[in-house]
Write a protein that holds these residues in place. Sequence first.
Motif, PDB file in Angstrom:
ATOM      1  N   PHE A 181     136.252 -15.093 137.113  1.00  0.00           N
ATOM      2  CA  PHE A 181     137.590 -14.542 136.854  1.00  0.00           C
ATOM      3  C   PHE A 181     137.503 -13.338 135.920  1.00  0.00           C
ATOM      4  N   TYR A 182     136.812 -13.500 134.789  1.00  0.00           N
ATOM      5  CA  TYR A 182     136.739 -12.399 133.824  1.00  0.00           C
ATOM      6  C   TYR A 182     135.865 -11.254 134.338  1.00  0.00           C
ATOM      7  N   GLU A 183     134.893 -11.561 135.155  1.00  0.00           N
ATOM      8  CA  GLU A 183     134.076 -10.526 135.774  1.00  0.00           C
ATOM      9  C   GLU A 183     134.951  -9.613 136.623  1.00  0.00           C
ATOM     10  N   GLU A 184     135.855 -10.207 137.392  1.00  0.00           N
ATOM     11  CA  GLU A 184     136.770  -9.432 138.225  1.00  0.00           C
ATOM     12  C   GLU A 184     137.731  -8.610 137.377  1.00  0.00           C
ATOM     13  N   GLU A 185     138.239  -9.202 136.284  1.00  0.00           N
ATOM     14  CA  GLU A 185     139.135  -8.469 135.398  1.00  0.00           C
ATOM     15  C   GLU A 185     138.431  -7.243 134.823  1.00  0.00           C
ATOM     16  N   ALA A 186     137.152  -7.403 134.458  1.00  0.00           N
ATOM     17  CA  ALA A 186     136.390  -6.291 133.885  1.00  0.00           C
ATOM     18  C   ALA A 186     136.100  -5.218 134.930  1.00  0.00           C
ATOM     19  N   LYS A 187     135.783  -5.627 136.145  1.00  0.00           N
ATOM     20  CA  LYS A 187     135.512  -4.663 137.222  1.00  0.00           C
ATOM     21  C   LYS A 187     136.702  -3.748 137.465  1.00  0.00           C
ATOM     22  N   GLY A 188     137.889  -4.270 137.223  1.00  0.00           N
ATOM     23  CA  GLY A 188     139.100  -3.510 137.526  1.00  0.00           C
ATOM     24  C   GLY A 188     139.366  -2.340 136.609  1.00  0.00           C
ATOM     25  N   PRO A 201     146.686 -14.297 146.012  1.00  0.00           N
ATOM     26  CA  PRO A 201     146.098 -15.616 146.261  1.00  0.00           C
ATOM     27  C   PRO A 201     144.675 -15.769 145.737  1.00  0.00           C
ATOM     28  N   ARG A 202     143.961 -14.669 145.476  1.00  0.00           N
ATOM     29  CA  ARG A 202     142.559 -14.747 145.072  1.00  0.00           C
ATOM     30  C   ARG A 202     142.378 -15.014 143.584  1.00  0.00           C
ATOM     31  N   VAL A 203     143.413 -14.830 142.767  1.00  0.00           N
ATOM     32  CA  VAL A 203     143.210 -14.941 141.327  1.00  0.00           C
ATOM     33  C   VAL A 203     142.738 -16.344 140.963  1.00  0.00           C
ATOM     34  N   GLY A 204     141.702 -16.416 140.126  1.00  0.00           N
ATOM     35  CA  GLY A 204     141.120 -17.695 139.749  1.00  0.00           C
ATOM     36  C   GLY A 204     140.225 -18.303 140.812  1.00  0.00           C
ATOM     37  N   LYS A 205     140.175 -17.649 141.978  1.00  0.00           N
ATOM     38  CA  LYS A 205     139.337 -18.126 143.094  1.00  0.00           C
ATOM     39  C   LYS A 205     138.571 -16.931 143.668  1.00  0.00           C
ATOM     40  N   GLU A 206     138.104 -16.059 142.789  1.00  0.00           N
ATOM     41  CA  GLU A 206     137.589 -14.750 143.195  1.00  0.00           C
ATOM     42  C   GLU A 206     136.456 -14.826 144.220  1.00  0.00           C
ATOM     43  N   ASN A 207     135.598 -15.829 144.122  1.00  0.00           N
ATOM     44  CA  ASN A 207     134.459 -15.933 145.043  1.00  0.00           C
ATOM     45  C   ASN A 207     134.654 -17.000 146.117  1.00  0.00           C
ATOM     46  N   MET A 208     135.900 -17.446 146.284  1.00  0.00           N
ATOM     47  CA  MET A 208     136.142 -18.562 147.187  1.00  0.00           C
ATOM     48  C   MET A 208     136.887 -18.165 148.468  1.00  0.00           C
ATOM     49  N   LEU A 209     137.691 -17.126 148.415  1.00  0.00           N
ATOM     50  CA  LEU A 209     138.525 -16.774 149.569  1.00  0.00           C
ATOM     51  C   LEU A 209     137.898 -15.594 150.296  1.00  0.00           C
ATOM     52  N   SER A 210     137.014 -15.883 151.219  1.00  0.00           N
ATOM     53  CA  SER A 210     136.290 -14.828 151.922  1.00  0.00           C
ATOM     54  C   SER A 210     137.170 -14.171 152.979  1.00  0.00           C
ATOM     55  N   ILE A 211     136.874 -12.908 153.253  1.00  0.00           N
ATOM     56  CA  ILE A 211     137.516 -12.168 154.335  1.00  0.00           C
ATOM     57  C   ILE A 211     136.450 -11.934 155.404  1.00  0.00           C
ATOM     58  N   ASP A 212     136.429 -12.797 156.410  1.00  0.00           N
ATOM     59  CA  ASP A 212     135.407 -12.719 157.458  1.00  0.00           C
ATOM     60  C   ASP A 212     135.795 -11.664 158.491  1.00  0.00           C
ATOM     61  N   LYS A 213     134.869 -10.756 158.754  1.00  0.00           N
ATOM     62  CA  LYS A 213     135.131  -9.659 159.680  1.00  0.00           C
ATOM     63  C   LYS A 213     135.040 -10.126 161.144  1.00  0.00           C
TER      64      LYS A 213
END
Length: 643
Positions: A42-49, A363-375
Amino acid sequence: MYNNLFKPGKIGNVELKNRIFKPAAQSTPCFDGRVSERLVQFYEEEAKGGTGLIIVGLVRVSPHETPEPSGSLGITDDTYISGFGSLTQAIHDNGAKCAIQLAHFGSHAYPPARCVSREGLENDFWLPEHHPGMTEYPHEEYSIDEIHELVKFYGDAAVRAVKAGFDMIEVHAGHRHGLGLFVSPLTNHRTDEYGGTMEKRARILFEVVEEIQSKIGNEVPLIVRLNGSDQVPGGQEIDAAVFMARELEKMGVAAINMSNQFAVCGMEAPLGVHAWAAETVKKEIHIPVLSCGSNNTPEIAEETLASGKADFVGTGRALYADPYWPKKARAGKKDDIRPCIRCLECVGPKYSWAGPLVCSVNPRVGKENMLSIDKVENDRKVAVIGGGVAGMEAALVCAQRGYEVTVYEKRKLGGRINEASVPHFKEDLRRLLDYYTKQIEKNVQIKVLYMEATAEELKDKGYSNIIVATGGQKIRLRVPGIEKDTVMNAIDVLREKPELGEKVVIIGGGTVGVETGIWLAEQGKEVSIVEMTSEIMDREYPYIKNVYKGMLSDNHIKVYTEHKLTEIGDGYVIVLDAENAEHKLETDNVIISAGLRPDTTFHDQLLAEADVPVYAAGDCIRPRKVFDAIHEGNIAARDMDII
């Protein structure tokens, strides 16, 4: 474009790349009180932003308090250091600085044990949240020795924070948490050296600062978070915050972080609502002042800085909605910022004390590595039936996956949000509507057809999947007089804005009915609301409900709970109270706000006739909130077959 927002700034000896910070807030729970991999992500994503400073917290310093029931972090012994080390490293590796907010819960800790003073317990804002159902709290007052022990806990926690790699330390003395309970006259009724005058109530705060400084010296800057106001009669006011800020500056504190007791506001509050507190304190001290509270847009954040109200601006929930808010603003892509609508789902009782962090619009917040977008490949095509927020979210996710998307919308994009966003205090919803429509319009993989979809129309178009997001239908009441010209539905009133008489009766005290009533009363109408149940807005969170009750009172709106409509006449309605006594209310217009019912007709037809998978999302399943519509649209789009 934002000349102040992206200027580097300094707090103590730490240079920050911009003036944006993420305030401490309950993020994603850690039920054993230790840093989890999910929290790091979660914090990794916040920092990336692109945020300049991330304040992690609230982090408990007292070993007498446990993580229950909220899953709050602790730093109560050396075994916690390695977990926080992983967290600080993740933040640093993604370009941000980080601080830790040290605090204790006090009387609303678990297990309930100590309070500042027994007489002040009734004013502990958090007690019902943390110990629901309890009316007698088994607390004893802190003894002098226990206060001294507590001060030592803060110093020991600061040493661990430095070892874990934090760039700064923030001491939390607001929001009627731990130290804030000592500072506030509402909760501190002590008569010894830690109670009475403002100086005595603040004594423990000053001792905590001295203790931290004695143990870590000037190794990292120290910030203190204060309430500008308790926002209730008899509470702390701004003069106390000014006094504490002056004293803390003399002690060597590097910055003051200002908010107010009700730091989290709903969409009815103006943006930048707490900046006045920062501005007042900033005029009295020479160290940087941080301001947080509904700084949701780059424009309001820039204005707060440009006008000199604060040196740094914080936004928490806007970064839940879109952690890349800073980078998008800096790149001039403000239309791509997914807006926070201040719906309070992230702090509601359904999640904040017992479950994962959630956001209505992300919907991804707190689940940053869980909700994949499959191409998908091979030019797959999908039809989305309905252009409300469920349909638009589904269309955007489908486009991300590589689908060619056709949206069928018989009216205009936005669905019921078009009506819900009409009152001026629903501006956040208008921002959400603007975001979605612009994202749809500029996406080359999405085509919008303004027509009603039929099973015949969808045949032989090559769609591999169909998502139905057609919304709900207005519930019709069956009472004598319902067909009169003076009777309208609330949704139609908000859309068409017809000429109404001076007296209006609204049937239904849910959110739509109450908001319509306030909107009309602000136009000078004499409004009454009739609600069958014992409570208006029974599905809303207590905080939102209380705000709206205040707006009803301010606009002199009469509310009749436990009253049932039985007849609509010429210039009147008849209602029955709980004892079945009749009451006649004079009115020029009757507005029905009885809610929506699901409409699964088209979905069921497609399930029976279509030879491709059919999914449903939003109010066509069951009318609920924006949260449900967006999340279900997202799920439907991700769930589709890629075979």
